[in-house]
Design a protein around this motif. Structure first.
Motif, PDB file in Angstrom:
ATOM      1  N   GLU A  24     -45.328   9.920 -13.257  1.00  0.00           N
ATOM      2  CA  GLU A  24     -44.411  10.726 -14.057  1.00  0.00           C
ATOM      3  C   GLU A  24     -45.163  11.853 -14.754  1.00  0.00           C
ATOM      4  N   THR A  25     -46.312  11.544 -15.309  1.00  0.00           N
ATOM      5  CA  THR A  25     -47.112  12.554 -16.007  1.00  0.00           C
ATOM      6  C   THR A  25     -47.546  13.664 -15.061  1.00  0.00           C
ATOM      7  N   GLN A  26     -47.966  13.300 -13.870  1.00  0.00           N
ATOM      8  CA  GLN A  26     -48.400  14.300 -12.899  1.00  0.00           C
ATOM      9  C   GLN A  26     -47.265  15.217 -12.487  1.00  0.00           C
ATOM     10  N   VAL A  27     -46.058  14.668 -12.338  1.00  0.00           N
ATOM     11  CA  VAL A  27     -44.896  15.483 -11.996  1.00  0.00           C
ATOM     12  C   VAL A  27     -44.608  16.477 -13.115  1.00  0.00           C
ATOM     13  N   MET A  28     -44.594  16.008 -14.349  1.00  0.00           N
ATOM     14  CA  MET A  28     -44.293  16.878 -15.483  1.00  0.00           C
ATOM     15  C   MET A  28     -45.360  17.964 -15.661  1.00  0.00           C
ATOM     16  N   GLU A  29     -46.623  17.597 -15.450  1.00  0.00           N
ATOM     17  CA  GLU A  29     -47.700  18.586 -15.581  1.00  0.00           C
ATOM     18  C   GLU A  29     -47.639  19.623 -14.463  1.00  0.00           C
ATOM     19  N   PHE A  30     -47.275  19.189 -13.260  1.00  0.00           N
ATOM     20  CA  PHE A  30     -47.167  20.110 -12.121  1.00  0.00           C
ATOM     21  C   PHE A  30     -46.141  21.203 -12.409  1.00  0.00           C
ATOM     22  N   VAL A  31     -45.003  20.806 -12.937  1.00  0.00           N
ATOM     23  CA  VAL A  31     -43.958  21.777 -13.254  1.00  0.00           C
ATOM     24  C   VAL A  31     -44.313  22.560 -14.511  1.00  0.00           C
ATOM     25  N   GLY A  32     -44.830  21.860 -15.530  1.00  0.00           N
ATOM     26  CA  GLY A  32     -45.097  22.486 -16.822  1.00  0.00           C
ATOM     27  C   GLY A  32     -46.076  23.636 -16.777  1.00  0.00           C
ATOM     28  N   THR A  33     -47.010  23.611 -15.839  1.00  0.00           N
ATOM     29  CA  THR A  33     -47.992  24.691 -15.739  1.00  0.00           C
ATOM     30  C   THR A  33     -47.442  25.938 -15.048  1.00  0.00           C
ATOM     31  N   GLN A  34     -46.201  25.842 -14.519  1.00  0.00           N
ATOM     32  CA  GLN A  34     -45.665  26.961 -13.744  1.00  0.00           C
ATOM     33  C   GLN A  34     -44.371  27.550 -14.309  1.00  0.00           C
ATOM     34  N   VAL A  35     -43.877  26.976 -15.399  1.00  0.00           N
ATOM     35  CA  VAL A  35     -42.610  27.464 -15.957  1.00  0.00           C
ATOM     36  C   VAL A  35     -42.743  27.686 -17.458  1.00  0.00           C
ATOM     37  N   ALA A  36     -41.745  28.360 -18.032  1.00  0.00           N
ATOM     38  CA  ALA A  36     -41.693  28.559 -19.476  1.00  0.00           C
ATOM     39  C   ALA A  36     -41.491  27.215 -20.172  1.00  0.00           C
ATOM     40  N   PRO A  37     -41.937  27.089 -21.437  1.00  0.00           N
ATOM     41  CA  PRO A  37     -41.842  25.802 -22.144  1.00  0.00           C
ATOM     42  C   PRO A  37     -40.447  25.173 -22.141  1.00  0.00           C
ATOM     43  N   TYR A  38     -39.396  25.980 -22.287  1.00  0.00           N
ATOM     44  CA  TYR A  38     -38.059  25.407 -22.364  1.00  0.00           C
ATOM     45  C   TYR A  38     -37.562  24.869 -21.022  1.00  0.00           C
ATOM     46  N   LYS A  39     -38.248  25.227 -19.938  1.00  0.00           N
ATOM     47  CA  LYS A  39     -37.851  24.749 -18.613  1.00  0.00           C
ATOM     48  C   LYS A  39     -38.585  23.478 -18.190  1.00  0.00           C
ATOM     49  N   ARG A  40     -39.520  23.020 -19.000  1.00  0.00           N
ATOM     50  CA  ARG A  40     -40.341  21.883 -18.603  1.00  0.00           C
ATOM     51  C   ARG A  40     -39.520  20.606 -18.424  1.00  0.00           C
ATOM     52  N   ILE A  41     -39.881  19.834 -17.414  1.00  0.00           N
ATOM     53  CA  ILE A  41     -39.260  18.526 -17.188  1.00  0.00           C
ATOM     54  C   ILE A  41     -39.859  17.535 -18.177  1.00  0.00           C
ATOM     55  N   ARG A  42     -38.993  16.801 -18.887  1.00  0.00           N
ATOM     56  CA  ARG A  42     -39.456  15.917 -19.950  1.00  0.00           C
ATOM     57  C   ARG A  42     -39.185  14.439 -19.678  1.00  0.00           C
ATOM     58  N   LYS A  43     -38.632  14.159 -18.500  1.00  0.00           N
ATOM     59  CA  LYS A  43     -38.385  12.768 -18.122  1.00  0.00           C
ATOM     60  C   LYS A  43     -38.315  12.711 -16.597  1.00  0.00           C
ATOM     61  N   VAL A  44     -38.918  11.678 -16.001  1.00  0.00           N
ATOM     62  CA  VAL A  44     -38.955  11.542 -14.537  1.00  0.00           C
ATOM     63  C   VAL A  44     -38.615  10.104 -14.156  1.00  0.00           C
ATOM     64  N   ALA A  45     -37.827   9.962 -13.114  1.00  0.00           N
ATOM     65  CA  ALA A  45     -37.540   8.647 -12.541  1.00  0.00           C
ATOM     66  C   ALA A  45     -37.759   8.738 -11.034  1.00  0.00           C
ATOM     67  N   PHE A  46     -38.345   7.701 -10.465  1.00  0.00           N
ATOM     68  CA  PHE A  46     -38.606   7.676  -9.025  1.00  0.00           C
ATOM     69  C   PHE A  46     -37.558   6.829  -8.314  1.00  0.00           C
ATOM     70  N   VAL A  47     -37.023   7.359  -7.234  1.00  0.00           N
ATOM     71  CA  VAL A  47     -35.958   6.687  -6.483  1.00  0.00           C
ATOM     72  C   VAL A  47     -36.280   6.720  -4.993  1.00  0.00           C
ATOM     73  N   ALA A  48     -35.587   5.876  -4.230  1.00  0.00           N
ATOM     74  CA  ALA A  48     -35.795   5.827  -2.783  1.00  0.00           C
ATOM     75  C   ALA A  48     -35.156   7.011  -2.076  1.00  0.00           C
ATOM     76  N   SER A  49     -34.038   7.517  -2.639  1.00  0.00           N
ATOM     77  CA  SER A  49     -33.346   8.660  -2.040  1.00  0.00           C
ATOM     78  C   SER A  49     -32.488   9.339  -3.087  1.00  0.00           C
ATOM     79  N   ILE A  50     -32.175  10.592  -2.853  1.00  0.00           N
ATOM     80  CA  ILE A  50     -31.303  11.371  -3.734  1.00  0.00           C
ATOM     81  C   ILE A  50     -29.880  11.280  -3.196  1.00  0.00           C
ATOM     82  N   PRO A  51     -28.905  10.843  -4.004  1.00  0.00           N
ATOM     83  CA  PRO A  51     -27.524  10.745  -3.509  1.00  0.00           C
ATOM     84  C   PRO A  51     -26.936  12.127  -3.217  1.00  0.00           C
TER      85      PRO A  51
END
Length: 333
Positions: A286-313
């Motif tokens: 989860e931390t790696q996902v948030m850091e990956f996005v956070g380094t490339q977008v403005a602060p207000y666009k940062r992802i602040r919660k992540v959940a891992f799933v088998a597939s996206i509905p």
């Protein structure tokens, strides 16, 4: 064809071009699916002509049908437009990646209409696909039903050098015909089936159709559609586009698929939450996902919660079912 009008006793019901031709249903990605009573005979005839004129198809073009014909994409393309052009349409009984790829090889298909999730899967498995299947007959891929990011397009073109990508845009309410944020059609006379409130909120007093898309027009007059108004995340008064963050997530080599939704918060209103499908054999955190996005977008666009799933509905036309993910995310609050 007839010199005289048929007698009244022989004609039970007269049908004209403004009569309802089909009752289709919207995708229902953000709310309940609605019956759309706008597909008149005139609309459908216009759409068939649009398909024929737009593609200017050569003799011998062959299409693979990968989408359901009860959605507007499948109806106007496969069930009507392409048949009217005289093209061959090969219909899959159900979608499976192997079946689709082997059918392209067997029938030497030239066009592959699909939805973004299939295209993303083809990019992720490109090396294995090219070793196993002969796709040399394919020269065009058509993507519709959901947004397709620049990053995914570039990835596809890099992997499949001889195939170009065409994006199609439209909606059930306009019988598939592409429209800007507001659009008007000559034969617009209907609305949502047994839902006057939804009809009023979508069609204004002059019968302009509010599509609900967020877009802009550049200095050359081109329209760029960037997201759905209903799907914007409201963070401290800022508007965050899920599609932008999803496109960024898909550029990560350890992520197969992703969806971003608004997560409720008392302090900021909403913040972006990501559902992520890991590539098999990887354990990105989860931390790696948030850091990956956070380094490339403005602060207000940062992802602040992540959940891992088998597939996206997703629905049959490839659109992310955000309402299902929002319900899942908020069920434990």
């Amino acid at each position: 064809m007839m010199e005289t009008e048929p007698s009244g006793s022989r004609v039970r019901d007269r049908v004209n071009q403004d009569d309802t031709e089909t009752l289709l249903y919207s995708s229902g990605t953000t709310g309940a699916s609605k019956g759309v009573v706008v597909s008149s005979h005139r609309n459908l005839i216009a759409m068939v002509q649009t398909v024929i004129n737009r593609f200017s198809l050569e003799v011998g073009e062959r299409f693979i049908c990968t989408v359901p014909m009860f959605h507007i994409y499948g109806l106007v393309a496969f069930a009507t437009g392409l048949l009217a052009s005289g093209s061959m349409v090969v219909v899959l009984s159900k979608f499976e990646m192997h079946d689709m790829l082997s059918t392209i090889e067997k029938y030497r298909a030239t066009y592959l209409p699909l939805v973004p999730p299939i295209l993303v899967a083809m990019v992720n498995a490109a090396d294995q696909i090219r070793k196993k299947y002969d796709l040399s007959s394919l020269h065009s891929a058509l993507s519709g039903g959901a947004p397709l990011s620049k990053e995914v397009i570039e990835g596809f073109l890099e992997k499949y050098l001889n195939v170009k990508i065409l994006q199609v845009y439209g909606l059930t309410e306009s019988t598939g015909i592409g429209a800007s944020t507001d659009s008007l059609e000559e034969s617009r006379r209907y609305g949502y089936f047994s839902n006057p409130e939804a009809t009023t909120s979508t069609l204004d007093s002059e019968r302009w159709l509010r599509t609900g898309d967020v877009c802009y027009i550049d200095e050359d007059g081109f329209i760029f559609i960037i997201d759905r108004l209903k799907e914007l995340i409201k963070y401290k008064g800022y508007q965050v586009r899920p599609a932008e963050l999803e496109a960024l997530l898909l550029t990560h080599p350890e992520i197969v698929d992703a969806a971003v939704i608004p997560f409720p918060d008392k302090e900021v209103g909403q913040f972006p939450m990501a559902y992520v499908v890991r590539k098999p054999g990887n354990d990105i955190s989860e931390t790696q996902v948030m850091e990956f996005v956070g380094t490339q977008v403005a602060p207000y666009k940062r992802i602040r919660k992540v959940a891992f799933v088998a597939s996206i509905p997703k629905n049959p036309s490839g659109k992310i079912l955000r309402k299902d993910l929002i319900k899942l995310a908020t069920s434990k609050l």
